[in-house]
Motif scaffolding. Structure first.
Motif, PDB file in Angstrom:
ATOM      1  N   LEU A 137       0.839  -1.185   0.000  1.00 18.76           N
ATOM      2  CA  LEU A 137       0.000   0.000   0.000  1.00 18.76           C
ATOM      3  C   LEU A 137       0.880   1.242   0.000  1.00 18.76           C
ATOM      4  N   PRO A 138       0.816   2.091  -1.035  1.00 15.46           N
ATOM      5  CA  PRO A 138       1.665   3.292  -1.067  1.00 15.46           C
ATOM      6  C   PRO A 138       1.278   4.274   0.023  1.00 15.46           C
ATOM      7  N   ALA A 139       2.258   5.069   0.455  1.00 11.74           N
ATOM      8  CA  ALA A 139       2.011   6.085   1.481  1.00 11.74           C
ATOM      9  C   ALA A 139       0.981   7.103   1.003  1.00 11.74           C
ATOM     10  N   TYR A 140       0.982   7.404  -0.289  1.00 17.47           N
ATOM     11  CA  TYR A 140       0.020   8.360  -0.846  1.00 17.47           C
ATOM     12  C   TYR A 140      -1.410   7.871  -0.621  1.00 17.47           C
ATOM     13  N   ASP A 141      -1.662   6.594  -0.914  1.00 15.90           N
ATOM     14  CA  ASP A 141      -3.011   6.044  -0.725  1.00 15.90           C
ATOM     15  C   ASP A 141      -3.375   5.966   0.757  1.00 15.90           C
ATOM     16  N   PHE A 142      -2.378   5.685   1.587  1.00 16.80           N
ATOM     17  CA  PHE A 142      -2.653   5.612   3.020  1.00 16.80           C
ATOM     18  C   PHE A 142      -3.063   6.990   3.545  1.00 16.80           C
ATOM     19  N   TYR A 143      -2.354   8.028   3.122  1.00 16.37           N
ATOM     20  CA  TYR A 143      -2.691   9.385   3.564  1.00 16.37           C
ATOM     21  C   TYR A 143      -4.100   9.749   3.126  1.00 16.37           C
ATOM     22  N   ASN A 144      -4.449   9.456   1.889  1.00 15.66           N
ATOM     23  CA  ASN A 144      -5.792   9.783   1.409  1.00 15.66           C
ATOM     24  C   ASN A 144      -6.867   8.987   2.137  1.00 15.66           C
ATOM     25  N   THR A 145      -6.502   7.805   2.618  1.00 16.59           N
ATOM     26  CA  THR A 145      -7.442   7.046   3.449  1.00 16.59           C
ATOM     27  C   THR A 145      -7.698   7.780   4.763  1.00 16.59           C
ATOM     28  N   LEU A 146      -6.651   8.376   5.341  1.00 13.98           N
ATOM     29  CA  LEU A 146      -6.818   9.164   6.561  1.00 13.98           C
ATOM     30  C   LEU A 146      -7.723  10.367   6.308  1.00 13.98           C
ATOM     31  N   VAL A 147      -7.526  10.990   5.154  1.00 14.21           N
ATOM     32  CA  VAL A 147      -8.388  12.129   4.801  1.00 14.21           C
ATOM     33  C   VAL A 147      -9.831  11.675   4.695  1.00 14.21           C
ATOM     34  N   LEU A 148     -10.042  10.526   4.084  1.00 12.40           N
ATOM     35  CA  LEU A 148     -11.405  10.009   3.924  1.00 12.40           C
ATOM     36  C   LEU A 148     -12.034   9.679   5.272  1.00 12.40           C
ATOM     37  N   LEU A 149     -11.243   9.104   6.177  1.00 15.91           N
ATOM     38  CA  LEU A 149     -11.763   8.803   7.512  1.00 15.91           C
ATOM     39  C   LEU A 149     -12.165  10.077   8.251  1.00 15.91           C
ATOM     40  N   THR A 150     -11.416  11.149   8.044  1.00 16.20           N
ATOM     41  CA  THR A 150     -11.659  12.402   8.774  1.00 16.20           C
ATOM     42  C   THR A 150     -12.738  13.249   8.122  1.00 16.20           C
ATOM     43  N   ASN A 151     -12.833  13.204   6.811  1.00 17.68           N
ATOM     44  CA  ASN A 151     -13.726  14.113   6.083  1.00 17.68           C
ATOM     45  C   ASN A 151     -14.471  13.341   5.002  1.00 17.68           C
ATOM     46  N   THR A 152     -15.301  12.399   5.433  1.00 15.85           N
ATOM     47  CA  THR A 152     -15.999  11.528   4.491  1.00 15.85           C
ATOM     48  C   THR A 152     -16.890  12.313   3.544  1.00 15.85           C
ATOM     49  N   ALA A 153     -17.590  13.313   4.055  1.00 16.31           N
ATOM     50  CA  ALA A 153     -18.540  14.067   3.235  1.00 16.31           C
ATOM     51  C   ALA A 153     -17.874  15.193   2.465  1.00 16.31           C
ATOM     52  N   GLY A 154     -16.607  15.481   2.777  1.00 13.13           N
ATOM     53  CA  GLY A 154     -15.914  16.559   2.087  1.00 13.13           C
ATOM     54  C   GLY A 154     -16.378  17.941   2.491  1.00 13.13           C
ATOM     55  N   LEU A 155     -16.968  18.076   3.666  1.00 14.54           N
ATOM     56  CA  LEU A 155     -17.505  19.357   4.111  1.00 14.54           C
ATOM     57  C   LEU A 155     -16.566  20.116   5.033  1.00 14.54           C
ATOM     58  N   LYS A 156     -15.503  19.451   5.486  1.00 16.41           N
ATOM     59  CA  LYS A 156     -14.574  20.105   6.392  1.00 16.41           C
ATOM     60  C   LYS A 156     -13.418  20.720   5.625  1.00 16.41           C
ATOM     61  N   LYS A 157     -12.828  21.719   6.209  1.00 18.50           N
ATOM     62  CA  LYS A 157     -11.611  22.300   5.673  1.00 18.50           C
ATOM     63  C   LYS A 157     -10.437  21.579   6.322  1.00 18.50           C
ATOM     64  N   MET A 158      -9.775  20.731   5.529  1.00 21.61           N
ATOM     65  CA  MET A 158      -8.733  19.874   6.064  1.00 21.61           C
ATOM     66  C   MET A 158      -7.353  20.510   5.891  1.00 21.61           C
ATOM     67  N   PRO A 159      -6.484  20.366   6.885  1.00 21.11           N
ATOM     68  CA  PRO A 159      -5.091  20.825   6.704  1.00 21.11           C
ATOM     69  C   PRO A 159      -4.381  19.910   5.707  1.00 21.11           C
ATOM     70  N   HIS A 160      -3.652  20.498   4.778  1.00 21.25           N
ATOM     71  CA  HIS A 160      -2.947  19.709   3.769  1.00 21.25           C
ATOM     72  C   HIS A 160      -1.573  19.338   4.313  1.00 21.25           C
TER      73      HIS A 160
END
Length: 977
Positions: A157-180
């Motif tokens: 599993l690449p680190a890039y995909d793992f990071y995006n999984t964390l983003v998905l866990l935190t902001n499933t609906a895409g309504l939050k302003k996430m720190p990049h």
């Protein structure tokens, strides 16, 4: 699960902690999901900054953070304490932490007390890895990094995909302003016990070594270098080398921006020294290929534009498939001598006397190898005493030219056991799963990742040694027994009248093993004298003799001639019956069938005229049968029963027949069975020749049709010989009681009818055949109803490919029986029999060696564990070089704890992999119980090959917490003599 979307029944009882009414908070990570009031949820999470809390508002739960609760977390102090000097430090509001359950934004304060660690170490002390050592604002938990590490290694599993999984866990609906934080995260996905520190790490020092390979001073006994030749082969090092063109590397970034963290510390060679050597050979051509993989090789090497590396080359141990330290490196353009020689220099420093090196193009690579080795830099020169045997891995040997097959084959090399040399290919199969992500990495990340993957692969195999070596032993025991006995059965069938030939064969094969540069005795002789026309003429003559009417005249001589005529008529009936089963006959074939029936009916009529003379009681006995015996159909004379003594009940033979007739039939039936076996073997050899001739010379539709007709005629002869043998044996079984003779004239099964160079298909090949038939529009099931022209079910069971599967191929028993009649004109055995005898000898030797090697590898693994345990025990009291800072008490305790953990693990491995006599006793394996076979060569030095061999095999324990070896003993009982 839907109920969990609501507050459940607990909220009506108030706060789970203080019982305050109408609690509105709960935590996803706390057990039970009980409802809490705000003050209690704050109190519970003062030391849980990364837990996910929710608030019940407006009829459903809203995700919140501990920052929303106003909690500020203090670093550098015990729980509940606040730093008095915290305000002097840089404020940390909105600190980002990446954890397994998502990306968190929290408020923290660093400790500002006098003598406090810097911010980086304060984060590390609580298990958070900072993104930078200067003013860190982002960190990941060590728990998450360890999880990512294992997912990257096991699941690629690449680190890039793992990071995006964390983003998905935190902001499933895409309504939050996430720190990049992706760039920071990629920086964090990345030899404390050495007195001089990490800078003193030796080249290859961080590699996981193969503990089953010979390592002098660690797992070899004292005096191993003085072992006699008959024992010294056990201490050989077996390695494999190969290139992988799927592990490409694009020209991304640079070494200045993306350096290697540990250059040359593990498996990848240090790039600077590597390139310094390669630059001297930039105009060097690639290694020429004598194999038939040209199309695949070109496909691997095209489209090299924009690549920093066209692939990687690697060296691994052949027996256990573990990557060698400093044995892997990038390839710039195909497989060049300079690259592969440099990687092979990973053997520098070894002190074994002999190495067996396999490479799919070893026949080319080995030429002038020592000349090139002498020109290598001094630090890369192999020891002068090292003797290298070059071999080609088993699967890759087949496409090589014929001259390579003998000298480069593992099957015919003494002292290699059942090694196939393909272990490095299996490593590629596993490593290629990460090829796509590795190809886009910068140079440093690419090398570090390959090091990491190679290390993980070696570690998994190290942990599994208890299982893997035991599996090898369980496989080797029955195989060694079967092939040893098969060889001695073959020898027993040959030795009467041919002792001198056998001695001569043994001298030939021993001389070739000592010097394999001559003509290989394992190659079938090329037969050019007999052409396809000669084969066709001979088959036609045999068919004519079989159909001709020559039995009636013999009836006037003596009872033996009467029996012979009956047997010949019976054989003619079988031939006609087979022809009558043919479907879609032509007019010519139908006319020929009718003519044969007419001749057969005439023979039967003449036989009945004289049958009463030799079987006077037959008519009376037939009249007494109930139901009455069938008289047969004159229109189909092949159905008329020809009564012989064997067809009568044992108690009626002397009543129905003249005296001695049954005994004479018994002798004739044995001769008939042996003649049928001879014809069957000759037919199978003819089929082998025909297939070779067809592959080499036949092209075009017309020639193919003619060859197909010839092959059909050969198959008819084989089918006829098999049928005659079965009839003869059935009659002999009726006349005799089962006894020793049935061990020689065995029941002939369909799978027994195969030539010397034919082998049974394995399950995988049968499945591939079924798939291919299904794609061709034929049924692919086991019970398909497709029939051949004789109405028999089509079932391909044998392959004509000699090379693949040679190590486990068992010769059919038909080649062990009655071989004296397979002599050629000069009184010697057929050359094909000589070749097969030598191959049977080689198979028995390789499996015997496999048993010895596996037992030796078990001993080496245990010795390595004990050595490594002592190595770690010596480091329980850590030391530092004078110029380095003194070790503090906390660091000293951590160093000691780590060393102690490793020492205990090595001790536990040794204990769990050792034989426990109370659980499992050593098994005595008898590989040969043939005393007579030893006498044949007692004066020729061959008795050591045929004498009874006993091996006391101490089977290792598998991981003790999971497997009971008492069950394993029960599993092995059926294989033990």
């Amino acid at each position: 699960m839907v109920r969990l979307e609501g507050r459940g029944a607990w909220w009506t009882k108030g706060c789970a902690q203080c019982k305050e009414a109408n609690p509105t908070w709960r935590c996803e990570d706390c057990f039970g999901g009980r409802m809490l009031c705000m003050s209690c949820v704050i109190e519970r999470h003062r030391d849980k900054p990364l837990y996910l809390v929710q608030e019940w508002e407006a009829g459903f739960f809203h995700p919140r953070t501990t920052r929303d609760l106003g909690v500020v977390y203090q670093l550098g102090h015990a729980f509940g304490e606040q730093c008095e000097f915290g305000s002097l430090n840089r404020p940390q509001r909105g600190f980002v932490v990446l954890d397994n359950n998502g990306i968190h934004t929290i408020d923290i304060e660093f400790c500002g007390c006098l003598g406090a660690p810097d911010e980086t170490n304060q984060l590390l002390n609580v298990g958070w890895f900072p993104a930078t050592v200067k003013e860190p604002a982002t960190a990941t938990t060590l728990s998450m990094l360890r999880r990512l590490h294992k997912l990257n290694l096991q699941a690629r599993l690449p680190a890039y995909d793992f990071y995006n999984t964390l983003v998905l866990l935190t902001n499933t609906a895409g309504l939050k302003k996430m720190p990049h934080r992706l760039p920071q995260f990629m920086n964090m996905a990345g030899c404390a016990h050495h007195p001089e520190g990490i800078v003193a790490t030796e080249q290859g020092g961080l590699a996981v070594h193969c503990r089953a390979c010979p390592q002098p001073g660690i797992n070899l006994p004292e005096g191993w270098e003085d072992a006699p030749p008959e024992v010294a082969w056990v201490y050989r090092l077996l390695v494999s080398e190969d290139a992988n063109f799927k592990m490409k590397g694009r020209d991304r970034s640079s070494r200045d921006k993306d350096p290697t963290l540990g250059p040359g510390w593990a498996y990848m060679v240090a790039n600077d020294q590597y390139l310094k050597h390669l630059v001297k050979h930039v105009k060097e051509d690639e290694i020429s290929h004598c194999v038939s993989f040209a199309a695949l090789w070109l496909a691997n090497n095209k489209r090299a534009k924009g690549l920093r590396a066209s692939g990687v080359g690697s060296v691994s141990c052949s027996r256990h498939q573990m990557f060698r330290p400093l044995g892997t490196g990038d390839l710039q353009k195909g497989e060049r001598y300079s690259n592969m020689d440099y990687l092979f220099s990973s053997l520098i420093g070894i002190t074994v006397l002999t190495a067996v090196a396999s490479y799919d193009i070893a026949c080319q690579w080995s030429r002038k190898f020592w000349t090139r080795a002498a020109a290598m830099p001094n630090e890369l020169k192999l020891p002068t005493w090292l003797n290298i045997l070059f071999k080609v891995s088993k699967f890759h040997l087949l496409p090589h030219v014929k001259e390579c097959h003998g000298p480069y084959s593992f099957n015919y090399t003494k002292g290699v056991g059942h090694t196939d040399g393909e272990g490095v290919e299996r490593n590629w199969s596993w490593l290629n799963w990460a090829a796509r992500s590795i190809s886009v990495m910068g140079p440093g990340s690419r090398e570090d990742t390959i090091d990491d993957l190679c290390g993980f692969s070696n570690w998994k195999k190290t942990v599994d040694f208890g299982n893997s070596l035991l599996r090898k032993m369980v496989l080797a025991i029955p195989q060694a027994m079967m092939h040893s006995r098969a060889f001695h059965a073959f020898t027993e069938g040959l030795r009467e009248g041919h002792e001198e030939e056998l001695r001569e064969w043994e001298k030939i094969v021993r001389a070739w093993e000592a010097d394999p540069t001559g003509e290989s005795p394992y190659e079938y002789p090329t037969v050019e004298a007999e052409t396809m026309a000669d084969v066709m003429r001979r088959i036609s003559e045999e068919d004519h003799a079989r159909v001709a009417a020559n039995g009636a005249a013999a009836l006037q001589v003596k009872p033996a001639a009467f029996l012979l005529a009956e047997i010949e008529i019976e054989e003619n009936q079988q031939t006609v019956a087979l022809e009558a089963k043919r479907r879609n006959r032509t007019t010519i074939q139908a006319t020929s069938l009718q003519r044969q029936r007419t001749l057969l009916l005439g023979k039967i009529s003449k036989l009945h005229d004289v049958q009463g003379q030799y079987m006077p009681g037959l008519r009376e006995w037939g009249a007494q049968q109930n139901p009455p015996l069938s008289a047969g159909n004159n229109a189909k004379p092949e159905t008329i029963i020809i009564y012989l003594p064997s067809a009568l009940p044992a108690d009626q033979r002397e009543v129905v027949c003249v005296s001695g007739l049954a005994r004479q039939e018994e002798e004739l039936r044995e001769a008939q069975a042996r003649d049928a076996l001879r014809d069957l073997r000759r037919g199978l050899r003819t089929r082998t020749f025909a297939h070779r001739f067809k592959r080499k010379h036949i092209s075009g539709q017309g020639m193919y049709t003619k060859s197909r007709s010839l092959l059909d005629a050969i198959e008819d002869g084989i089918r006829d010989a098999a049928s005659r043998y079965c009839v003869a044996r059935a009659a002999l079984l009726a006349l005799r009681r089962p006894g020793e003779w049935t061990g020689e004239l065995r029941e002939l099964k369909k799978e027994d009818i195969r030539g010397m160079n034919e082998r049974l298909m394995n399950d995988e090949e049968k499945e591939e055949n079924r798939t291919a038939r299904a794609l061709a529009g034929l049924t692919g099931d086991e019970d398909d109803n497709e029939l051949n022209e004789y109405g028999e079910r089509v079932d391909l069971t044998v392959l004509f490919n000699l090379e693949t599967g040679e190590g486990r191929r068992l010769l059919s028993w038909i080649w062990h029986t009655g071989l004296l009649k397979d002599e050629v004109e000069d009184g010697k055995l057929h050359p094909d029999i000589r070749v097969e005898w030598m191959k049977a000898r080689a198979r028995a030797d390789r499996w015997r060696e496999e048993l010895i090697l596996v037992e030796e590898e078990m001993r080496r693994v245990l010795e390595f564990c004990r050595w490594k345990e002592r190595w770690w025990t010596e480091r329980l009291e850590p030391s530092r070089a004078p110029e380095r800072a003194e070790i503090g008490p906390e660091l000293r305790e951590g160093l000691r704890a780590y060393a102690l953990e490793q020492a205990v693990r090595e001790h536990t491995w040794a204990a769990s992999w050792s034989t426990n006599d109370e659980v499992l006793r050593p098994i005595e394996i008898e590989l040969d119980d043939d005393d007579d076979a030893r006498e044949l060569f007692e004066d020729d030095g061959f008795e050591d090959e045929l004498e009874e061999s006993y091996f006391f095999v101490p089977l290792l324990l598998i991981l003790f917490a999971y497997v009971s070896l008492s069950r394993l003993c029960l599993f092995l009982l059926p294989f033990i003599d």
